[in-house]
Scaffold this motif. Structure first.
Motif, PDB file in Angstrom:
ATOM      1  N   MET A 175       0.830  -1.212   0.000  1.00  0.00           N
ATOM      2  CA  MET A 175       0.000   0.000   0.000  1.00  0.00           C
ATOM      3  C   MET A 175       0.868   1.268   0.000  1.00  0.00           C
ATOM      4  O   MET A 175       0.481   2.285  -0.548  1.00  0.00           O
ATOM      5  CB  MET A 175      -0.872   0.031   1.256  1.00  0.00           C
ATOM      6  N   TYR A 176       2.021   1.187   0.649  1.00  0.00           N
ATOM      7  CA  TYR A 176       2.912   2.349   0.762  1.00  0.00           C
ATOM      8  C   TYR A 176       4.324   1.910   0.387  1.00  0.00           C
ATOM      9  O   TYR A 176       4.631   0.713   0.447  1.00  0.00           O
ATOM     10  CB  TYR A 176       2.902   2.886   2.209  1.00  0.00           C
ATOM     11  N   PRO A 177       5.210   2.862   0.050  1.00  0.00           N
ATOM     12  CA  PRO A 177       6.593   2.477  -0.258  1.00  0.00           C
ATOM     13  C   PRO A 177       7.216   1.751   0.939  1.00  0.00           C
ATOM     14  O   PRO A 177       6.962   2.122   2.093  1.00  0.00           O
ATOM     15  CB  PRO A 177       7.288   3.826  -0.502  1.00  0.00           C
ATOM     16  N   ALA A 178       8.024   0.743   0.644  1.00  0.00           N
ATOM     17  CA  ALA A 178       8.617  -0.073   1.721  1.00  0.00           C
ATOM     18  C   ALA A 178       9.473   0.796   2.647  1.00  0.00           C
ATOM     19  O   ALA A 178       9.520   0.567   3.854  1.00  0.00           O
ATOM     20  CB  ALA A 178       9.445  -1.184   1.106  1.00  0.00           C
ATOM     21  N   GLN A 179      10.144   1.779   2.072  1.00  0.00           N
ATOM     22  CA  GLN A 179      11.057   2.615   2.872  1.00  0.00           C
ATOM     23  C   GLN A 179      10.425   3.988   3.143  1.00  0.00           C
ATOM     24  O   GLN A 179      11.089   4.997   2.962  1.00  0.00           O
ATOM     25  CB  GLN A 179      12.396   2.806   2.129  1.00  0.00           C
ATOM     26  N   LEU A 180       9.190   4.012   3.542  1.00  0.00           N
ATOM     27  CA  LEU A 180       8.534   5.305   3.792  1.00  0.00           C
ATOM     28  C   LEU A 180       9.233   6.001   4.955  1.00  0.00           C
ATOM     29  O   LEU A 180       9.263   5.479   6.079  1.00  0.00           O
ATOM     30  CB  LEU A 180       7.051   5.075   4.103  1.00  0.00           C
ATOM     31  N   SER A 182      10.590   9.603   7.281  1.00  0.00           N
ATOM     32  CA  SER A 182      10.086  10.793   7.924  1.00  0.00           C
ATOM     33  C   SER A 182      10.106  11.954   6.907  1.00  0.00           C
ATOM     34  O   SER A 182      11.038  12.009   6.092  1.00  0.00           O
ATOM     35  CB  SER A 182      10.996  11.116   9.112  1.00  0.00           C
ATOM     36  N   PRO A 183       9.167  12.849   6.858  1.00  0.00           N
ATOM     37  CA  PRO A 183       8.057  12.996   7.803  1.00  0.00           C
ATOM     38  C   PRO A 183       6.815  12.186   7.409  1.00  0.00           C
ATOM     39  O   PRO A 183       5.831  12.199   8.117  1.00  0.00           O
ATOM     40  CB  PRO A 183       7.746  14.495   7.719  1.00  0.00           C
ATOM     41  N   TYR A 184       6.868  11.479   6.255  1.00  0.00           N
ATOM     42  CA  TYR A 184       5.650  10.845   5.739  1.00  0.00           C
ATOM     43  C   TYR A 184       5.153   9.730   6.659  1.00  0.00           C
ATOM     44  O   TYR A 184       3.965   9.630   6.956  1.00  0.00           O
ATOM     45  CB  TYR A 184       5.899  10.316   4.320  1.00  0.00           C
ATOM     46  N   LEU A 185       6.106   8.910   7.113  1.00  0.00           N
ATOM     47  CA  LEU A 185       5.721   7.807   7.990  1.00  0.00           C
ATOM     48  C   LEU A 185       5.127   8.337   9.301  1.00  0.00           C
ATOM     49  O   LEU A 185       4.143   7.805   9.807  1.00  0.00           O
ATOM     50  CB  LEU A 185       6.938   6.914   8.265  1.00  0.00           C
ATOM     51  N   ASP A 186       5.725   9.403   9.838  1.00  0.00           N
ATOM     52  CA  ASP A 186       5.221   9.992  11.097  1.00  0.00           C
ATOM     53  C   ASP A 186       3.787  10.500  10.921  1.00  0.00           C
ATOM     54  O   ASP A 186       2.926  10.302  11.764  1.00  0.00           O
ATOM     55  CB  ASP A 186       6.095  11.169  11.546  1.00  0.00           C
ATOM     56  N   ARG A 187       3.564  11.166   9.783  1.00  0.00           N
ATOM     57  CA  ARG A 187       2.211  11.698   9.533  1.00  0.00           C
ATOM     58  C   ARG A 187       1.211  10.567   9.344  1.00  0.00           C
ATOM     59  O   ARG A 187       0.084  10.641   9.848  1.00  0.00           O
ATOM     60  CB  ARG A 187       2.214  12.585   8.282  1.00  0.00           C
ATOM     61  N   LEU A 188       1.662   9.533   8.632  1.00  0.00           N
ATOM     62  CA  LEU A 188       0.773   8.390   8.379  1.00  0.00           C
ATOM     63  C   LEU A 188       0.384   7.736   9.707  1.00  0.00           C
ATOM     64  O   LEU A 188      -0.800   7.471   9.953  1.00  0.00           O
ATOM     65  CB  LEU A 188       1.487   7.381   7.478  1.00  0.00           C
ATOM     66  N   SER A 189       1.381   7.501  10.581  1.00  0.00           N
ATOM     67  CA  SER A 189       1.020   6.824  11.828  1.00  0.00           C
ATOM     68  C   SER A 189       0.226   7.733  12.759  1.00  0.00           C
ATOM     69  O   SER A 189      -0.656   7.262  13.485  1.00  0.00           O
ATOM     70  CB  SER A 189       2.212   6.198  12.543  1.00  0.00           C
ATOM     71  N   ALA A 190       0.512   9.047  12.733  1.00  0.00           N
ATOM     72  CA  ALA A 190      -0.268   9.965  13.583  1.00  0.00           C
ATOM     73  C   ALA A 190      -1.736   9.975  13.129  1.00  0.00           C
ATOM     74  O   ALA A 190      -2.654   9.917  13.963  1.00  0.00           O
ATOM     75  CB  ALA A 190       0.315  11.373  13.513  1.00  0.00           C
ATOM     76  N   ALA A 191      -1.953  10.017  11.812  1.00  0.00           N
ATOM     77  CA  ALA A 191      -3.328  10.053  11.293  1.00  0.00           C
ATOM     78  C   ALA A 191      -4.044   8.744  11.617  1.00  0.00           C
ATOM     79  O   ALA A 191      -5.212   8.741  12.038  1.00  0.00           O
ATOM     80  CB  ALA A 191      -3.325  10.296   9.789  1.00  0.00           C
ATOM     81  N   ALA A 192      -3.329   7.614  11.456  1.00  0.00           N
ATOM     82  CA  ALA A 192      -3.950   6.313  11.745  1.00  0.00           C
ATOM     83  C   ALA A 192      -4.285   6.207  13.233  1.00  0.00           C
ATOM     84  O   ALA A 192      -5.361   5.734  13.606  1.00  0.00           O
ATOM     85  CB  ALA A 192      -3.015   5.186  11.329  1.00  0.00           C
TER      86      ALA A 192
END
Ligand SMILES: Cc1cc2nc3c(=O)[nH]c(=O)nc-3n(C[C@H](O)[C@H](O)[C@H](O)COP(=O)(O)O)c2cc1C
Length: 143
Positions: free
Chosen positions: A1-6, A8-18
């Motif tokens: 669903m997402y790039p394997a090496q997602l 920061s800051p994208y991974l942080d935003r993704l987990s905060a939103a989830a």
């Protein structure tokens, strides 16, 4: 669903939103059954009675994937005009083979995402997932 090496800051935003979204649905971060519960909620389309599945021809490139996002945004706005709500769900791509079998999509098509569609449940507190500040996400050049 997402790039394997997602990163920061994208991974942080993704987990905060989830974290926000699933906490609002009663699933806290340290729940050992969290992944299972999240998968279950998603597979039930969060209780919506209808799911649209958006496919692209497999030969399409990045520009056309962008077109599909814009197209779906318009569909979602038109649904609001009809009093309906919707929720895009990229999670369906994890089950793309099953989905394609059920809807009869051939190998020439690639599943972009599902969109759950239904009427909003009344009386549930409204959650708007946090957004990063525009100064973090947009660069105005020459201003
Ligand atoms: C293309 C796309 C795919 C998404 N896939 C999922 C998903 O599979 N599961 C999920 O819980 N949220 C997913 N989301 C996030 C939600 O659909 C929604 O956009 C987010 O919760 C923000 O909602 P809000 O605007 O009401 O705050 C996705 C969003 C987009 C744009």
């Amino acid at each position: 669903m997402y790039p394997a090496q997602l990163a920061s800051p994208y991974l942080d935003r993704l987990s905060a939103a989830a974290a926000q979204r699933y906490k609002a649905l009663g699933i806290v971060r340290d729940d050992p059954d969290r992944p299972m519960k999240i998968a279950a909620l998603n597979s039930e389309a969060f209780g919506a009675p209808v799911v649209l599945f958006c496919y692209l021809d497999r030969t399409m490139g990045p520009g056309q994937w962008g077109d599909a996002g814009m197209y779906l945004q318009t569909v979602m706005l038109l649904l609001r005009a009809e009093g309906l709500h919707s929720c895009p769900q990229v999670m369906w791509t994890m089950y793309r083979k099953t989905v394609s079998q059920i809807v009869g999509a051939d190998d020439g098509l690639v599943l972009f995402c599902g969109v759950a569609v239904g009427f909003e449940k009344e009386g549930v507190p409204r959650l708007r997932t946090g957004r990063a500040d525009m100064t973090e996400t947009v660069s105005f050049i020459g201003v």
